[in-house]
Write an enzyme that holds these catalytic residues in place. Structure first.
Site, PDB file in Angstrom:
ATOM      1  CG  ASP A 213       5.901  -1.517  -6.232  1.00  0.00           C
ATOM      2  OD1 ASP A 213       5.135  -2.439  -6.259  1.00  0.00           O
ATOM      3  OD2 ASP A 213       6.143  -1.157  -4.779  1.00  0.00           O
TER       4      ASP A 213
ATOM      5  CG  ASP B 280       1.580  -3.630  -6.294  1.00  0.00           C
ATOM      6  OD1 ASP B 280       1.112  -3.713  -5.405  1.00  0.00           O
ATOM      7  OD2 ASP B 280       2.590  -2.561  -6.601  1.00  0.00           O
TER       8      ASP B 280
ATOM      9  CG  ASP C 176       0.666   0.004  -5.021  1.00  0.00           C
ATOM     10  OD1 ASP C 176      -0.111  -0.380  -4.207  1.00  0.00           O
ATOM     11  OD2 ASP C 176       1.929  -0.244  -4.742  1.00  0.00           O
TER      12      ASP C 176
HETATM   13  P1  ADP Z   1       0.788  -1.190  -0.044  1.00  0.00           P
HETATM   14  O1  ADP Z   1      -0.583  -1.350  -0.857  1.00  0.00           O
HETATM   15  O2  ADP Z   1       0.599   0.648   0.292  1.00  0.00           O
HETATM   16  O3  ADP Z   1       1.730  -1.417  -0.847  1.00  0.00           O
HETATM   17  P2  ADP Z   1       0.928  -3.088   1.519  1.00  0.00           P
HETATM   18  O4  ADP Z   1       0.061  -3.999   1.144  1.00  0.00           O
HETATM   19  O5  ADP Z   1       2.318  -3.658   1.422  1.00  0.00           O
HETATM   20  O6  ADP Z   1       0.796  -1.625   1.515  1.00  0.00           O
HETATM   21  O7  ADP Z   1       0.867  -3.100   3.449  1.00  0.00           O
HETATM   22  C1  ADP Z   1      -0.376  -2.597   3.820  1.00  0.00           C
HETATM   23  C2  ADP Z   1      -0.352  -2.406   5.380  1.00  0.00           C
HETATM   24  O8  ADP Z   1       0.056  -3.402   6.094  1.00  0.00           O
HETATM   25  C3  ADP Z   1       0.650  -1.344   5.706  1.00  0.00           C
HETATM   26  O9  ADP Z   1       0.165  -0.071   5.713  1.00  0.00           O
HETATM   27  C4  ADP Z   1       1.011  -1.575   7.123  1.00  0.00           C
HETATM   28  O10 ADP Z   1       0.121  -1.074   8.181  1.00  0.00           O
HETATM   29  C5  ADP Z   1       0.944  -3.232   7.312  1.00  0.00           C
HETATM   30  N1  ADP Z   1       2.321  -3.706   6.966  1.00  0.00           N
HETATM   31  C6  ADP Z   1       2.719  -4.524   6.016  1.00  0.00           C
HETATM   32  N2  ADP Z   1       3.869  -4.790   6.420  1.00  0.00           N
HETATM   33  C7  ADP Z   1       4.195  -4.438   7.463  1.00  0.00           C
HETATM   34  C8  ADP Z   1       5.539  -4.534   8.261  1.00  0.00           C
HETATM   35  N3  ADP Z   1       6.573  -5.358   7.813  1.00  0.00           N
HETATM   36  N4  ADP Z   1       5.394  -3.981   9.496  1.00  0.00           N
HETATM   37  C9  ADP Z   1       4.548  -3.353   9.714  1.00  0.00           C
HETATM   38  N5  ADP Z   1       3.338  -3.181   9.311  1.00  0.00           N
HETATM   39  C10 ADP Z   1       3.372  -3.889   7.954  1.00  0.00           C
HETATM   40 MG    MG Z   2       2.986  -2.139  -2.391  1.00  0.00          MG
END
Ligand code: ADP
Ligand code: MG
Length: 642
Positions: free
Chosen positions: A537, A541, A335
């Site tokens: 983390d 996930d 991740d």
């Molecule tokens: P990762 O796989 O890197 O852990 P996430 O699945 O948590 O990422 O989030 C993916 C995308 O969704 C982020 O890159 C962002 O563009 C958008 N996103 C998620 N949560 C938020 C939030 N609280 N505010 C704004 N954008 C968000």
């Molecule tokens: Mg994440």
């Protein structure tokens, strides 16, 4: 006395000397040896038969006591211990008058058991050293006086007074003072960490320098340390696949050997005409050398040592099976956020649309994110705070997982998130805004968030997460350790993900994924490449961690969820533990196979020699027990660092 060692039986003599198995077992071995010498001498001086037999009988009791106890316990559970073969062989030897040789068999067998117990206790000590991190009493602050309270009775919410040099007794939060904490006992990480008011401290870590007050957040039984102790002891009890297979095979094998030896003794004199006594003696040698003692101990000796070694390095395997699986892994999926990067993004740009002030954009953004748990929200709020913007709570809020947030106040809805959030909602960006988003994506450095309130497009903000400085090197280490394919999975934008992937030397990048996409891709890898590990983390996930052959949660010292979902838990927030774990698992697997191969080879060679040239019973026993001890010692090598 630890709960782990209480399982052994104990009794106290009037002198207060403690007589438990760890004393009695070696004592019995010594008495067996004394009995052998006495018996042989009495035979030599032609002492009355009654006396000689009494000495032989006593020797057998001392030599066979513990084996007999194990056999009876096993029979109660309707299983067969290999010890049974040894006791039968010794009794058989006595039957044909070879008392001394039978006694030598029992002596060497029980001696080897004592040595094995001693060796295995060393792996157990790795857990007891964790137990020692728990104090019996805690100094608690009550109405400005300090009182000593037993650990188990300290309530959540109590204030603990910590002096410099004290170990933290319970999980809590610092409410007064700041200091350096040595967390090496939990995480294996030797650099002390500085912590101030509001920071979480964990039971078992060492307060190096300051006087502090800590407010307890969890009862003793639920502290991270308590759970690690339970996990490691459970892991050692849980069996790997090879081991459960061997345990089942042992049953049939032992029965098979007894049957074969019985046939051998009955049939050989019929057909070859050799004397019954000789054949019987040879049968007893067969019974001894064919019994699979070394094979039975070969796997646990290696796995227990490896689990203990790993725990010392802050790597918790939830069972030997996971060591076996990790050793076969060819693909590791990471991740991105919080794993390859720090997971603490920072706002880099706030770009309002024409006619919108930066203040309005930022205030709207902060208000919409106020109730979000996502690291992106934390970045935005601390940026807003620096600009002296104090957002008010929105009236409604919801997170749209993997895409963004939706909040509303004053009868007007605000959306913040990735371009996908708007696409999926059927909202197409005005061309000027689209051009700006494309330009920012083209730079590939930061995550772009679009802000829309009601019918108005307010602008974009970018946040950037730093890659861990050692990530590229750690990935090279993994390749050197034999991982063939390294993959990145992320919900972030494609361009950002690809830029990071190139920088770190990752083979394959999958971006703009929702949590369920990650799960699907991990399952797909499993089908295409075989055993797959997923590193995350552990917070958002969990599904992918569960779907992977082996789920590895990182930086878990503080989070409960990760301790539950993953198969392997890395206590430190540090990538180097992954390559360590992979190398340890492969080393373990090599030693397991060495042990199995060696144990089987010794059995085959001894059985063939017994059938052809004939082997005296004492020599057969030495070969048999010697191989058992060698296998245990070989397993203990895993306690050492490579
Ligand atoms: P990762 O796989 O890197 O852990 P996430 O699945 O948590 O990422 O989030 C993916 C995308 O969704 C982020 O890159 C962002 O563009 C958008 N996103 C998620 N949560 C938020 C939030 N609280 N505010 C704004 N954008 C968000
Ligand atoms: Mg994440």
């Amino acid at each position: 006395m630890s709960s782990l060692s209480q399982t052994r039986t104990e009794s106290r003599t009037p002198l207060g000397l403690q007589l438990d198995d760890s004393v009695l077992e070696p004592l019995f071995v010594a008495l067996t040896l004394a009995g052998i010498v006495a018996g042989a001498l009495l035979e030599r001086v032609a002492a009355p038969t009654g006396i000689v037999l009494a000495v032989h009988g006593a020797t057998y009791v001392f030599g066979g006591w513990y084996a007999l106890r194990a056999i009876v316990a096993a029979l109660r559970e309707r299983t067969i211990e290999v010890d049974l073969l040894m006791v039968l062989a010794a009794l058989g030897a006595a039957y044909v008058g070879a008392w001394t040789e039978g006694a030598i068999l029992l002596f060497l067998f029980s001696l080897s058991n004592v040595l094995q117990h001693y060796a295995m206790a060393r792996t157990e000590r790795a857990i007891s050293s964790l137990l020692e991190l728990r104090p019996d009493t805690v100094t608690v602050r009550r109405d400005n006086t300090l009182v000593e309270v037993p650990l188990e009775e300290v309530a959540v919410g109590a204030l603990i007074a910590l002096r410099p040099g004290d170990r933290v007794p319970l999980d809590g939060v610092i409410v007064r003072g700041r200091g350096n904490f040595d967390e090496s006992a939990l995480t294996g990480e030797s650099m002390p960490v500085q912590k101030a008011e509001g920071a979480q401290v964990l039971a078992g870590t060492l307060n190096q320098s300051a006087a502090l007050d800590v407010q307890v957040t969890k009862p003793a039984s639920e502290s991270t340390l308590a759970r690690i102790i339970t996990m490691v002891s459970e892991a050692q009890a849980r069996k790997a696949r090879t081991q459960s297979f061997l345990d089942r095979a042992e049953q049939y094998y032992a029965l098979g050997v007894i049957g074969a030896v019985a046939l051998f003794i009955l049939l050989v004199p019929l057909f070859s005409g050799s004397a019954f006594g000789d054949t019987f003696y040879r049968g007893m040698v067969l019974l001894t050398v064919a019994s699979p003692c070394a094979l039975v101990i070969s796997v646990p000796a290696a796995l227990l040592s490896a689990i203990a070694n790993a725990a010392r390095h802050g790597v918790l395997f939830k069972g030997g099976a996971h060591l076996e699986e990790l050793s076969r892994v060819k693909v590791i999926a990471f991740d991105k956020t919080g794993t390859l990067t720090y997971g603490h993004p920072e706002v880099t740009d706030v770009l309002p649309q024409p006619g919108v002030s930066e203040h309005e954009l930022l205030e709207t953004l902060a208000r919409a994110e106020l109730q979000s748990e996502h690291p992106i929200a934390r970045a935005i709020l601390s940026y807003a705070d620096a600009k002296r913007i104090a957002p008010v709570e929105p009236e409604t809020f919801s997170a749209i997982t993997g895409m963004g947030v939706r909040a509303s106040w004053d009868n007007c809805e605000t959306l913040v998130g990735s371009p996908r959030l708007f696409q999926d909602g059927g909202l197409s960006l005005p061309s000027a805004l689209q051009a700006e988003v494309d330009r920012l994506h083209g730079e590939g450095r930061a995550t772009v968030l679009i802000v829309r309130r009601g019918e108005r497009w307010l602008g974009v903000a970018t946040v950037m997460d730093r890659a861990r400085p050692d990530a590229a090197e750690r990935i090279r280490e993994l390749r050197a350790a034999g991982i063939e394919r390294i993959v990145m999975l992320t919900g972030d934008n494609q361009a950002v993900a690809e830029a990071l992937g190139r920088q770190l030397g990752i083979d394959e990048v999958h971006a703009e994924l929702l949590p369920e996409d990650k799960l699907r891709i991990v399952e797909q890898f499993g089908r295409t490449y075989g055993p797959t590990a997923m590193v995350g983390d552990g917070v958002n996930d969990a599904p992918a961690l569960a779907a992977a052959t082996i789920g590895i949660a990182m930086g878990a010292a503080g989070t409960d969820a990760a301790l539950e979902t993953a198969d392997v838990v890395l206590m430190a927030d540090d990538l180097s533990a992954i390559a360590y774990a992979v190398k340890l698992s492969r080393r373990t697997q090599r030693i397991v196979w060495q042990n199995i191969a060696f144990a089987m080879a010794v059995v085959v060679v001894l059985v063939i020699s017994t059938l052809t040239i004939g082997v005296p019973l004492p020599l057969g026993v030495v070969g048999h027990e010697g191989s058992t001890i060698l296998v245990v010692l070989n397993g203990l090598r895993l306690l050492r660092n490579a």
